[in-house]
Enzyme design. Sequence first.
Site: not given
Ligand code: AMP
Length: 116
Positions: A31, A88, A97, A101, A103
């Site tokens: 996002i 991360n 989050v 995941h 990236h």
């Molecule tokens: P991290 O910082 O490695 O935990 O990555 C989490 C990622 O999730 C970040 O790059 C956010 O921009 C992304 N993110 C958070 N909410 C959403 C969402 N609703 N849809 C898509 N990506 C999201």
Amino acid sequence: MNDTLFGKIIRREIPATIVYEDDDVLGFKDIAPQAPVHVLFIPKNELIPTLDDLQPEQAHLIGKLALAAAEYARREGFAENGYRVVMNCREDAGQTVFHIHLHLLAGAPLGHFGAG
Ligand code: AMP
């Protein structure tokens, strides 16, 4: 199970731009993209909060995330130019989050990896 923001995306309870899906992996656009292409790949069926929580019997899931990212890169035509994958883990890496995941970043020269 999957009780995170990303769990809600898996269950289609909140919208996301889904660009990849197979039995084990979901890929959707970040996002807040940090590159022209920024896609997140997550396991669909297991909630693993961080890489540090990964158990040996779950190791294949990380390979599936990597294979999904590579397939997407080939399909979208940027595999030859290249890309970066990042995971991360916790606070110092800026993890926000807690559903593991990968990236995928691509679409422009990304610079060399460094601490500064
Ligand atoms: P991290 O910082 O490695 O935990 O990555 C989490 C990622 O999730 C970040 O790059 C956010 O921009 C992304 N993110 C958070 N909410 C959403 C969402 N609703 N849809 C898509 N990506 C999201």
